[in-house]
Design an enzyme around this catalytic site. Structure first.
Site, PDB file in Angstrom:
ATOM      1  N   GLY A  50       0.807  -1.218   0.000  1.00 61.87           N
ATOM      2  CA  GLY A  50       0.000   0.000   0.000  1.00 61.87           C
ATOM      3  C   GLY A  50       0.836   1.261   0.000  1.00 61.87           C
ATOM      4  O   GLY A  50       0.551   2.210   0.726  1.00 61.87           O
ATOM      5  N   ALA A  51       1.866   1.285  -0.839  1.00 68.47           N
ATOM      6  CA  ALA A  51       2.831   2.392  -0.811  1.00 68.47           C
ATOM      7  C   ALA A  51       2.565   3.469  -1.853  1.00 68.47           C
ATOM      8  O   ALA A  51       3.405   4.343  -2.063  1.00 68.47           O
ATOM      9  CB  ALA A  51       4.243   1.845  -0.991  1.00 68.47           C
ATOM     10  N   GLY A  54      -0.444   7.882   1.227  1.00 68.06           N
ATOM     11  CA  GLY A  54      -0.518   7.851   2.680  1.00 68.06           C
ATOM     12  C   GLY A  54       0.765   7.476   3.391  1.00 68.06           C
ATOM     13  O   GLY A  54       1.876   7.798   2.955  1.00 68.06           O
ATOM     14  N   GLY A  56       2.201   4.574   3.773  1.00 66.46           N
ATOM     15  CA  GLY A  56       3.068   3.676   3.018  1.00 66.46           C
ATOM     16  C   GLY A  56       3.986   4.413   2.067  1.00 66.46           C
ATOM     17  O   GLY A  56       5.163   4.066   1.914  1.00 66.46           O
ATOM     18  N   TYR A 209     -13.007  -3.365  11.382  1.00 70.46           N
ATOM     19  CA  TYR A 209     -11.642  -2.837  11.266  1.00 70.46           C
ATOM     20  C   TYR A 209     -10.838  -3.162  12.528  1.00 70.46           C
ATOM     21  O   TYR A 209      -9.692  -3.614  12.448  1.00 70.46           O
ATOM     22  CB  TYR A 209     -11.712  -1.327  11.054  1.00 70.46           C
ATOM     23  CG  TYR A 209     -10.378  -0.614  11.070  1.00 70.46           C
ATOM     24  CD1 TYR A 209      -9.562  -0.600   9.945  1.00 70.46           C
ATOM     25  CD2 TYR A 209      -9.943   0.068  12.209  1.00 70.46           C
ATOM     26  CE1 TYR A 209      -8.344   0.061   9.950  1.00 70.46           C
ATOM     27  CE2 TYR A 209      -8.727   0.735  12.222  1.00 70.46           C
ATOM     28  CZ  TYR A 209      -7.932   0.729  11.094  1.00 70.46           C
ATOM     29  OH  TYR A 209      -6.722   1.387  11.104  1.00 70.46           O
TER      30      TYR A 209
END
Length: 333
Positions: A50-51, A54, A56, A209
Site C-alpha cells: 500500500g505504498a 498515505g 506507506g 476494522y
C-alpha cells in the site's frame, strides 16, 4: 494617551506571541514522536504494501532516501508509478530503487503472484512493512477467496504474504517484519472465525476494522513464538504499531470524504491529526532503530512499547487464530 496606545499595542503583541507559541506547541504535540536516529538502509531490500499513498508512501520515501531498495506492492500500478514520480520530484528519491510490483491483498492468487515475481528478482528480503489497509466498507462483502473484504485486506492477505516471504527473510542478516495495527484493536470484541465471517456481526463503522487490527497484533505475537520454537537462533523479528491518528485515504469510504464535510473538517484535521509523514515515524522506528534489535512480538505507539488487548496474551486464542488463518490462506497443505 500615547502611553495607553503603546501599552495596548504591547499587550496585543504579547497575546499574539503567546497564541502562536501555544498553537505551535499543541500542534507539535499532536505530530507525535519523530524517528530521528541516523540509521541507513543501504543495500537493504524492502517491501512496503500500500505504498502508492498515505503512510506507506512516506515509509517508502524515507527508506529510499536512507539507501534502501524498496518494492511497492500496490493494486494500481499506474497510481504507484505516479507516486514514484512524485517522490522523485519532491524529495529527490532514487527511482532506480523504487520498484512497483502489482499485488492485491484481497486476492490470494494475486499475493502469490507478487511473491513469485519478487522471488524471481531478489535473493533476500530485509524488511517487510505490512502497511496496506482499508478502514471502512458500507456493506458486508466477500472477496474472491470467500472472506470478508476488510478482514482479508488488513489481515489475511498480509498473513499469507508474510508466510510466503519467510524463506527470503531468513536469508537476511537482520530481517524485520513491521505490521501497522491501530489503537482501535483494543476495542475489538474477538477474532473468532464465526464472528469475522458472519454478515450479521459485520460492523460498518469500526468494529470489523478493529478485529482485523487485533488479528495483526496477535499474529506478531504467535508467529514470534512459533519461529523461536522452531529455531531459537532465528533473527526474524515481527512487531506491530499504532501510527497515530493520521489523515489518510483510509477514510475514503466514510462520510469524512464527502466534499462538504471534508472542507469543513480541514482546519481541525490539520490541527489535531498527524500528517502521513508523522504517521510513518513509528513504523520507521521499528524498521530501522537499533533500540529494538531482537525485540519481537511487541506492539508500539509513539516509538515505545504500548498496551495490548488481553487476547494477545491468550495463547489458546492466538493458536486458534493462527490455525484458522493457515487454513484460510491455503498454507496448511
Amino acid at each position: 494617551m500615547e502611553e495607553d496606545h503603546s501599552s495596548n499595542f504591547l499587550l496585543y503583541v504579547a497575546v499574539a506571541i503567546v497564541g502562536v507559541a501555544t498553537i505551535y506547541l499543541v500542534r507539535r504535540f499532536f505530530k507525535g514522536k519523530q524517528f530521528t536516529e541516523n540509521v541507513k538502509a543501504k543495500d537493504k531490500v524492502i517491501i512496503v504494501t500500500g505504498a502508492s499513498a498515505g503512510i506507506g508512501k512516506q515509509i517508502a520515501r524515507e527508506l529510499n532516501i536512507r539507501g534502501g531498495k524498496v518494492y511497492l506492492m500496490c493494486r494500481d500500478v499506474d497510481r504507484a508509478n505516479a507516486a514514484i514520480r512524485d517522490l522523485a520530484a519532491k524529495y529527490g528519491c532514487d527511482t532506480t530503487r523504487l520498484i512497483v510490483i502489482q499485488g492485491d491483498l484481497a486476492n490470494f492468487a494475486s499475493v502469490r503472484k507478487f511473491v513469485d515475481e519478487f522471488n524471481r528478482r531478489e535473493s533476500k528480503l530485509d524488511i517487510l512493512v505490512n502497511n496496506a489497509g482499508i478502514g471502512h466498507y458500507s456493506n458486508f462483502e466477500k472477496t474472491v477467496d470467500g472472506h470478508e473484504v476488510i478482514f482479508q485486506t488488513n489481515y489475511l492477505g498480509h498473513f499469507l504474504l508474510t508466510h510466503l516471504l519467510l524463506p527470503k527473510l531468513e536469508k537476511s542478516d537482520s530481517p524485520r517484519i513491521v505490521g501497522l495495527s491501530s489503537i482501535l484493536h483494543l476495542n475489538a470484541d474477538n477474532v473468532d472465525q464465526k464472528t469475522v465471517e458472519d454478515e450479521k456481526k459485520f460492523s460498518w463503522m469500526l468494529g470489523t476494522y478493529s478485529r482485523s487490527k487485533l488479528a495483526n497484533v496477535m499474529h506478531a505475537a504467535v508467529l514470534t513464538k512459533k519461529l523461536r520454537a522452531d529455531d531459537p537462533t532465528t533473527k526474524i523479528t515481527f512487531n506491530t504499531c499504532h501510527p497515530g491518528a493520521v489523515s489518510t485515504e483510509i477514510a475514503r469510504n466514510t462520510f469524512l470524504s464527502w466534499p462538504v464535510i471534508s472542507s469543513l473538517a480541514k482546519p481541525f484535521i490539520w490541527f489535531f491529526m498527524k500528517t502521513d509523514y508523522d504517521g510513518a515515524q513509528t513504523p520507521l522506528f521499528l524498521a530501522l532503530s537499533k533500540k529494538v534489535d531482537g525485540a519481537s512480538g511487541k506492539y508500539f505507539a509513539e516509538c515505545a512499547e504500548s498496551k495490548v488487548h488481553p487476547l494477545v496474551h491468550d495463547q489458546a486464542a492466538c493458536d486458534t487464530l493462527y490455525n484458522y488463518s493457515m487454513v484460510a490462506c491455503g498454507l496448511n497443505k
